[in-house]
Design an enzyme around this catalytic site. Structure first.
Site, PDB file in Angstrom:
ATOM      1  N   HIS A 119      40.323  44.439  41.994  1.00  0.00           N
ATOM      2  CA  HIS A 119      40.389  45.756  42.207  1.00  0.00           C
ATOM      3  C   HIS A 119      39.409  46.390  41.842  1.00  0.00           C
ATOM      4  CE1 HIS A 119      42.544  49.652  42.200  1.00  0.00           C
ATOM      5  NE2 HIS A 119      43.605  49.605  42.627  1.00  0.00           N
ATOM      6  N   GLY A 150      49.790  52.481  45.122  1.00  0.00           N
ATOM      7  CA  GLY A 150      49.516  52.798  44.760  1.00  0.00           C
ATOM      8  C   GLY A 150      50.387  53.921  43.526  1.00  0.00           C
ATOM      9  N   GLU A 191      40.398  48.868  50.763  1.00  0.00           N
ATOM     10  CA  GLU A 191      41.141  50.034  49.907  1.00  0.00           C
ATOM     11  C   GLU A 191      39.729  50.742  49.350  1.00  0.00           C
ATOM     12  OE1 GLU A 191      44.462  49.925  47.316  1.00  0.00           O
ATOM     13  OE2 GLU A 191      42.842  48.665  46.202  1.00  0.00           O
TER      14      GLU A 191
END
Ligand code: PGA
Length: 232
Positions: A85, A214, A156
């Site tokens: 991430h 998120g 992302e």
């Protein structure tokens, strides 16, 4: 579709109890994966939702203070785990080498890695694709072809995370198509800035197998609206 909920470092013990009770009422034909803060994993009890972790140690069990190993995750029935991430890459200096070790360790325990990739600043499309190709090749290079296929890819863009807005679907699709060209057999998710409104456009993409949420994961009412919109 796979919908991954990344709670990040949110929800106290009491808040998580309430949150789970709300999530337990959700019925969806999609596979929902909850990645709570690691402190809540032992208290997860939902039957309508899969369990994921937000992180894992790059090492096996042993002397690694503060870390949680893939074997430990497996023993709590964790099925999925986020790796790479952008917040971990940035705040914890996680390199592609470290990420690749985490992926290997997870696969050994049959936990499915969800590899997050994405450009940091808004770039032209060719530069974006170059950045993503490098992230993919360096993190997956130690894997066999069979192992590679098991990794879920989550695209992302860093600059979209937490902003509540995404690029134009045309641009996103261009990037997703390039990822599919290199990894035709991998499931592909999009994350970063998804809302209960922009899902209307995002769901038009023909390359996506799911989404990574998120901020939206923390607001059950907005999440329900997101699901309604997705299922329309
Ligand atoms: P966001 O975060 O949905 O709040 O943009 C997504 C993520 O960081 O995985």
């Amino acid at each position: 579709m796979i919908i991954v909920l990344n709670n990040k470092s949110n929800l106290t013990r009491e808040e998580f109890i309430e949150y789970q009770s709300e999530l337990s009422k959700i019925k969806s034909k999609h596979n929902i994966v909850l990645c709570p803060s690691i402190i809540h994993i032992a208290n997860f009890y939902l039957e309508n939702i899969h369990l994921g972790s937000q992180n894992v140690s790059k090492d096996k069990n042993g002397s690694h203070t503060g870390e949680v190993s893939s074997l430990q995750l497996k023993s709590f029935d964790v099925e999925y785990c986020l790796v790479g991430h952008s917040e971990r890459r940035e705040e914890f200096n996680e390199t592609n080498l470290v990420i690749s070790k985490k992926i290997k360790g997870l696969l050994e325990e049959k936990v499915i890695p969800i590899l997050c990739i994405g450009e940091y600043t808004k770039e032209d499309l060719d530069t974006t694709v170059k950045v993503l190709k490098k992230q993919i090749s360096t993190t997956l290079k130690e894997l066999t072809e069979e192992e590679k296929k098991k990794v879920i890819i989550a695209y992302e863009p860093r600059w979209a995370i937490g902003k509540g807005k995404t690029s134009q679907i045309k641009e996103i699709d261009h990037t997703l198509k390039s990822i599919k060209e290199i990894l035709p057999n991998n499931l592909l998710l999009y994350g970063g800035g998804i809302t209960e409104y922009n899902i209307k456009d995002l769901k038009k993409s023909s390359f996506l197998d799911g989404y990574l949420l998120g901020g939206l994961s923390l607001d059950i009412n907005k999440f329900k609206k997101f699901l309604q919109e997705l299922e329309k």
